[in-house]
Motif scaffolding. Structure first.
Motif, PDB file in Angstrom:
ATOM      1  N   THR A   1       0.805  -1.208   0.000  1.00 30.36           N
ATOM      2  CA  THR A   1       0.000   0.000   0.000  1.00 30.36           C
ATOM      3  C   THR A   1       0.847   1.271   0.000  1.00 30.36           C
ATOM      4  O   THR A   1       0.571   2.216  -0.736  1.00 30.36           O
ATOM      5  N   VAL A   2       1.896   1.306   0.839  1.00 30.64           N
ATOM      6  CA  VAL A   2       2.745   2.496   0.874  1.00 30.64           C
ATOM      7  C   VAL A   2       3.585   2.598  -0.391  1.00 30.64           C
ATOM      8  O   VAL A   2       3.822   3.699  -0.901  1.00 30.64           O
ATOM      9  N   SER A   3       4.019   1.459  -0.943  1.00 29.30           N
ATOM     10  CA  SER A   3       4.783   1.484  -2.195  1.00 29.30           C
ATOM     11  C   SER A   3       3.952   2.041  -3.334  1.00 29.30           C
ATOM     12  O   SER A   3       4.453   2.754  -4.210  1.00 29.30           O
ATOM     13  N   ALA A   4       2.645   1.726  -3.336  1.00 28.59           N
ATOM     14  CA  ALA A   4       1.773   2.262  -4.381  1.00 28.59           C
ATOM     15  C   ALA A   4       1.679   3.778  -4.284  1.00 28.59           C
ATOM     16  O   ALA A   4       1.559   4.476  -5.297  1.00 28.59           O
ATOM     17  N   SER A   5       1.755   4.310  -3.055  1.00 28.07           N
ATOM     18  CA  SER A   5       1.728   5.766  -2.887  1.00 28.07           C
ATOM     19  C   SER A   5       3.066   6.409  -3.214  1.00 28.07           C
ATOM     20  O   SER A   5       3.131   7.618  -3.469  1.00 28.07           O
ATOM     21  N   ALA A   6       4.170   5.622  -3.197  1.00 24.04           N
ATOM     22  CA  ALA A   6       5.493   6.041  -3.675  1.00 24.04           C
ATOM     23  C   ALA A   6       5.993   7.339  -3.033  1.00 24.04           C
ATOM     24  O   ALA A   6       5.971   8.398  -3.644  1.00 24.04           O
ATOM     25  N   PRO A   7       6.488   7.284  -1.781  1.00 26.81           N
ATOM     26  CA  PRO A   7       6.926   8.490  -1.074  1.00 26.81           C
ATOM     27  C   PRO A   7       7.963   9.333  -1.812  1.00 26.81           C
ATOM     28  O   PRO A   7       7.847  10.564  -1.846  1.00 26.81           O
ATOM     29  N   MET A   8       8.980   8.712  -2.385  1.00 22.98           N
ATOM     30  CA  MET A   8       9.994   9.497  -3.089  1.00 22.98           C
ATOM     31  C   MET A   8       9.419  10.144  -4.341  1.00 22.98           C
ATOM     32  O   MET A   8       9.763  11.279  -4.689  1.00 22.98           O
ATOM     33  N   THR A   9       8.524   9.441  -5.015  1.00 19.31           N
ATOM     34  CA  THR A   9       7.869  10.011  -6.186  1.00 19.31           C
ATOM     35  C   THR A   9       7.020  11.213  -5.798  1.00 19.31           C
ATOM     36  O   THR A   9       6.971  12.223  -6.504  1.00 19.31           O
ATOM     37  N   VAL A  10       6.346  11.100  -4.658  1.00 24.87           N
ATOM     38  CA  VAL A  10       5.523  12.214  -4.177  1.00 24.87           C
ATOM     39  C   VAL A  10       6.389  13.426  -3.858  1.00 24.87           C
ATOM     40  O   VAL A  10       6.066  14.557  -4.224  1.00 24.87           O
ATOM     41  N   LEU A  11       7.528  13.198  -3.185  1.00 22.42           N
ATOM     42  CA  LEU A  11       8.409  14.319  -2.841  1.00 22.42           C
ATOM     43  C   LEU A  11       9.001  14.968  -4.077  1.00 22.42           C
ATOM     44  O   LEU A  11       8.855  16.179  -4.291  1.00 22.42           O
ATOM     45  N   ALA A  12       9.694  14.166  -4.895  1.00 26.71           N
ATOM     46  CA  ALA A  12      10.427  14.723  -6.034  1.00 26.71           C
ATOM     47  C   ALA A  12       9.526  15.093  -7.203  1.00 26.71           C
ATOM     48  O   ALA A  12       9.923  15.873  -8.076  1.00 26.71           O
ATOM     49  N   GLY A  13       8.319  14.531  -7.236  1.00 28.10           N
ATOM     50  CA  GLY A  13       7.389  14.838  -8.323  1.00 28.10           C
ATOM     51  C   GLY A  13       6.186  15.632  -7.860  1.00 28.10           C
ATOM     52  O   GLY A  13       6.007  16.793  -8.216  1.00 28.10           O
ATOM     53  N   GLY A  14       5.361  15.013  -7.021  1.00 29.41           N
ATOM     54  CA  GLY A  14       4.095  15.630  -6.636  1.00 29.41           C
ATOM     55  C   GLY A  14       4.223  16.898  -5.833  1.00 29.41           C
ATOM     56  O   GLY A  14       3.597  17.928  -6.157  1.00 29.41           O
ATOM     57  N   VAL A  15       5.020  16.879  -4.750  1.00 28.64           N
ATOM     58  CA  VAL A  15       5.134  18.057  -3.881  1.00 28.64           C
ATOM     59  C   VAL A  15       5.782  19.221  -4.620  1.00 28.64           C
ATOM     60  O   VAL A  15       5.321  20.366  -4.544  1.00 28.64           O
ATOM     61  N   VAL A  16       6.848  18.929  -5.342  1.00 28.48           N
ATOM     62  CA  VAL A  16       7.538  19.974  -6.116  1.00 28.48           C
ATOM     63  C   VAL A  16       6.584  20.608  -7.123  1.00 28.48           C
ATOM     64  O   VAL A  16       6.517  21.834  -7.266  1.00 28.48           O
ATOM     65  N   THR A  17       5.828  19.766  -7.828  1.00 27.73           N
ATOM     66  CA  THR A  17       4.889  20.265  -8.832  1.00 27.73           C
ATOM     67  C   THR A  17       3.763  21.073  -8.188  1.00 27.73           C
ATOM     68  O   THR A  17       3.334  22.100  -8.735  1.00 27.73           O
ATOM     69  N   THR A  18       3.293  20.638  -7.035  1.00 35.51           N
ATOM     70  CA  THR A  18       2.214  21.352  -6.355  1.00 35.51           C
ATOM     71  C   THR A  18       2.625  22.772  -6.001  1.00 35.51           C
ATOM     72  O   THR A  18       1.876  23.733  -6.222  1.00 35.51           O
ATOM     73  N   TYR A  19       3.812  22.913  -5.422  1.00 38.88           N
ATOM     74  CA  TYR A  19       4.306  24.255  -5.109  1.00 38.88           C
ATOM     75  C   TYR A  19       4.398  25.118  -6.364  1.00 38.88           C
ATOM     76  O   TYR A  19       3.982  26.279  -6.382  1.00 38.88           O
ATOM     77  N   ALA A  20       4.964  24.550  -7.424  1.00 40.49           N
ATOM     78  CA  ALA A  20       5.205  25.318  -8.641  1.00 40.49           C
ATOM     79  C   ALA A  20       3.914  25.727  -9.341  1.00 40.49           C
ATOM     80  O   ALA A  20       3.786  26.853  -9.820  1.00 40.49           O
ATOM     81  N   VAL A  21       2.939  24.810  -9.412  1.00 38.06           N
ATOM     82  CA  VAL A  21       1.713  25.071 -10.163  1.00 38.06           C
ATOM     83  C   VAL A  21       0.742  25.963  -9.399  1.00 38.06           C
ATOM     84  O   VAL A  21       0.143  26.881  -9.960  1.00 38.06           O
ATOM     85  N   THR A  22       0.574  25.702  -8.094  1.00 39.69           N
ATOM     86  CA  THR A  22      -0.450  26.425  -7.326  1.00 39.69           C
ATOM     87  C   THR A  22       0.049  27.735  -6.743  1.00 39.69           C
ATOM     88  O   THR A  22      -0.749  28.633  -6.471  1.00 39.69           O
ATOM     89  N   GLY A  23       1.346  27.847  -6.506  1.00 39.93           N
ATOM     90  CA  GLY A  23       1.868  29.056  -5.869  1.00 39.93           C
ATOM     91  C   GLY A  23       1.553  29.124  -4.391  1.00 39.93           C
ATOM     92  O   GLY A  23       1.822  30.130  -3.735  1.00 39.93           O
ATOM     93  N   SER A  24       0.991  28.061  -3.834  1.00 40.29           N
ATOM     94  CA  SER A  24       0.613  28.043  -2.428  1.00 40.29           C
ATOM     95  C   SER A  24       1.775  27.522  -1.591  1.00 40.29           C
ATOM     96  O   SER A  24       2.432  26.548  -1.953  1.00 40.29           O
ATOM     97  N   ILE A  25       2.013  28.142  -0.431  1.00 40.53           N
ATOM     98  CA  ILE A  25       3.051  27.644   0.469  1.00 40.53           C
ATOM     99  C   ILE A  25       2.428  26.826   1.614  1.00 40.53           C
ATOM    100  O   ILE A  25       3.137  26.373   2.507  1.00 40.53           O
ATOM    101  N   GLY A  26       1.105  26.638   1.559  1.00 43.38           N
ATOM    102  CA  GLY A  26       0.418  25.884   2.605  1.00 43.38           C
ATOM    103  C   GLY A  26       0.287  24.408   2.298  1.00 43.38           C
ATOM    104  O   GLY A  26      -0.534  23.714   2.921  1.00 43.38           O
ATOM    105  N   VAL A  27       1.097  23.910   1.376  1.00 38.01           N
ATOM    106  CA  VAL A  27       1.011  22.512   0.948  1.00 38.01           C
ATOM    107  C   VAL A  27       1.151  21.524   2.107  1.00 38.01           C
ATOM    108  O   VAL A  27       0.392  20.549   2.196  1.00 38.01           O
ATOM    109  N   PRO A  28       2.109  21.701   3.036  1.00 34.96           N
ATOM    110  CA  PRO A  28       2.261  20.701   4.108  1.00 34.96           C
ATOM    111  C   PRO A  28       0.990  20.471   4.915  1.00 34.96           C
ATOM    112  O   PRO A  28       0.708  19.335   5.312  1.00 34.96           O
TER     113      PRO A  28
END
Length: 496
Positions: A25-52
């Motif tokens: 289950t955790v592998s499917a969520s892919a923590p490193m992929t989320v950090l290096a892909g999802g979180v980075v993209t979220t900050y860049a696209v939304t401009g929001s700093i409240g992501v955490p």
């Protein structure tokens, strides 16, 4: 009192424990992929700093969902998971609709990850080995490996995922320590945790990317007929997976904000690997990059296993042709579902490659969005089905498990789904009102309608098949148990 259904025949039984299920289950969520892909993209696209802050909020909604979901896993053992719950809690026709949505959702996220892997590996090869590789060639190579592993037993895949996941989480934690230890301005700011920095114009996009990061946590019940103790294992693994991912994503998003600083994040995507290189040297940065690739690989394998089991469940019950429920006698793996998923994947990313589509911005982003909407629709249906399943049943579950938590989860998930669809343009990088913002969520809607119609067709044409939908082969299992009992008695009489 309601009793758990007998396990379905076909898949290899009773091998997995809580630890193995958490790896899936955790592998499917892919923590490193989320950090290096999802979180980075979220900050860049939304401009929001409240992501955490978005991750614990989403984690609460998913925990509410998990309460009723886990309660129902004690009575339903089916490799189709959501599909079976919806069939037994709402109606069998809606269950067929759920199976259609599930197959579309999990296929799209799995196939989209081939685009991410191909893009990432080709870039890694160019940087490390000065070799120019086409993304589709990289995707094809990992596709062959995933397809082969999908034919072997689930124990082997759990061991492979376990090794990758431990190393992956270690790399993420290393980044977090570096981020907090090298905070921009010399001190760690708590601005990212303030509600007023989350609930701004970009909140829809933040939640859209956020829920996509959790896709996969709900897959524990897919293995309910293969776990050692279905009454406890699935529930525990689901709760632990939600807790691990919620905390890990929130801390990592905060660490990235602390290290990059507000101004840097607002100017464009941050590069976690460049940061690691600055803090700990290029060797560790290279190792982290490798773990990013293995993170994507682990997610590919995990989703492949989920899709093959959904196909197996639908074929076993006659929703799909019976041959789709074929298993490999040697390993007990759902061989037909595995091969069909591999075929769908190579055809889809092959079409994107032939058309010259971007593997990251189009293949990965588009299909991940479809998957996020599809899984949310499934979770809404499952929460409602918990209410329907326990109504009028004499069980030991409390009102919190049977009514309150599922009702609250339904409301929260509907709100999140609406937010994601309304803000499709911010997620997809498309113009407001463009055709893409309607077509992609429309794929999920079409699967739902087609599945519902097919469910009623089965009801009219083959009532006996219809009445068994959602049972997970329980009738076949009961019949086999009865035959085995008769044979055992006959053998005893002969021996006497």
């Amino acid at each position: 009192m309601a009793q758990p259904a007998p396990a379905a025949p076909g898949l290899r039984q009773r091998r997995l424990g809580v630890g193995s299920l958490i790896f899936f289950t955790v592998s499917a969520s892919a923590p490193m992929t989320v950090l290096a892909g999802g979180v980075v993209t979220t900050y860049a696209v939304t401009g929001s700093i409240g992501v955490p802050l978005s991750f614990p909020i989403l984690g609460v909604a998913l925990a509410l969902f998990a309460v009723g979901y886990a309660a129902m896993t004690r009575y339903v053992e089916n490799a189709g998971a959501f599909y079976a719950y919806i069939a037994l809690g709402l109606s069998r026709a809606w269950g067929v609709a759920g199976s259609a949505v599930a197959i579309v959702a999990y296929n799209t996220i799995q196939i989209g990850l081939y685009g991410l892997f191909g893009w990432a590996f080709s870039g890694f090869a160019a940087a490390q080995w000065k070799v120019d590789l086409d993304w589709w060639a990289c995707a094809l190579g990992v596709w062959a490996i995933v397809g082969i592993l999908g034919l072997f037993n689930v124990d082997l895949s759990a061991k492979v995922l376990g090794v990758f996941l431990i190393a992956e989480i270690a790399a993420v934690l290393l980044f977090d320590l570096g981020g907090f230890g090298h905070a921009a301005g010399g001190s760690v700011s708590a601005e990212s945790l303030r509600p007023d920095n989350l609930f701004t114009a970009g909140v829809g996009g933040v939640f859209a990317f956020g829920i996509a990061a959790f896709v996969g946590f709900e897959s524990a019940a897919v293995y309910s007929s293969e776990v050692k103790d279905p009454r406890r294992t699935v529930a525990r693994a689901t709760y632990i997976a939600v807790a691990i991912t919620s905390v890990l994503y929130a801390v990592s998003a905060w660490a990235l904000a602390a290290a990059a600083g507000k101004q840097a994040l607002s100017k464009g995507p941050a590069d976690p690997f460049a940061m690691i290189a600055d803090w700990f040297g290029t060797n560790l940065a290279t190792a982290a990059n490798v773990l990013f690739l293995t993170s994507v690989f682990a997610a590919l394998l995990s989703f492949h296993m989920v899709v093959s089991r959904y196909t197996f469940a639908a074929g076993q019950e006659g929703v799909l042709p019976r041959f789709t429920a074929a298993t490999w006698r040697r390993t007990g793996s759902p061989v037909a579902g595995s091969l069909l998923q591999s075929l769908a994947a190579v055809v889809t990313f092959g079409i994107f490659a032939i058309q010259g589509r971007d593997p990251l911005q189009q293949l990965f982003t588009w299909l991940s969005y479809v998957a996020a909407v599809g899984v949310l629709v499934l979770m809404i249906g499952t929460s409602l089905s918990v209410l329907g399943y326990f109504r009028g049943r004499d069980t030991a579950e409390s009102p919190w498990q049977r009514i309150i938590a599922p009702a609250l989860a339904s409301i929260a998930l509907i709100a999140i789904t609406a937010t994601i669809i309304v803000n499709a343009d911010s997620v997809l990088g498309a113009e407001k009102g463009s055709a893409l913002t309607y077509v992609l969520p429309g794929i999920v809607g079409a699967a739902l309608v087609i599945g519902l119609v097919w469910g009623y067709v089965i009801k009219l044409r083959n009532p006996s098949v219809y009445s068994g939908i959602g049972e997970g082969g329980a009738r076949q299992a009961a019949a086999l148990a009865g035959i085995e009992d008769l044979l055992a008695r006959a053998d005893d009489r002969v021996s006497a």
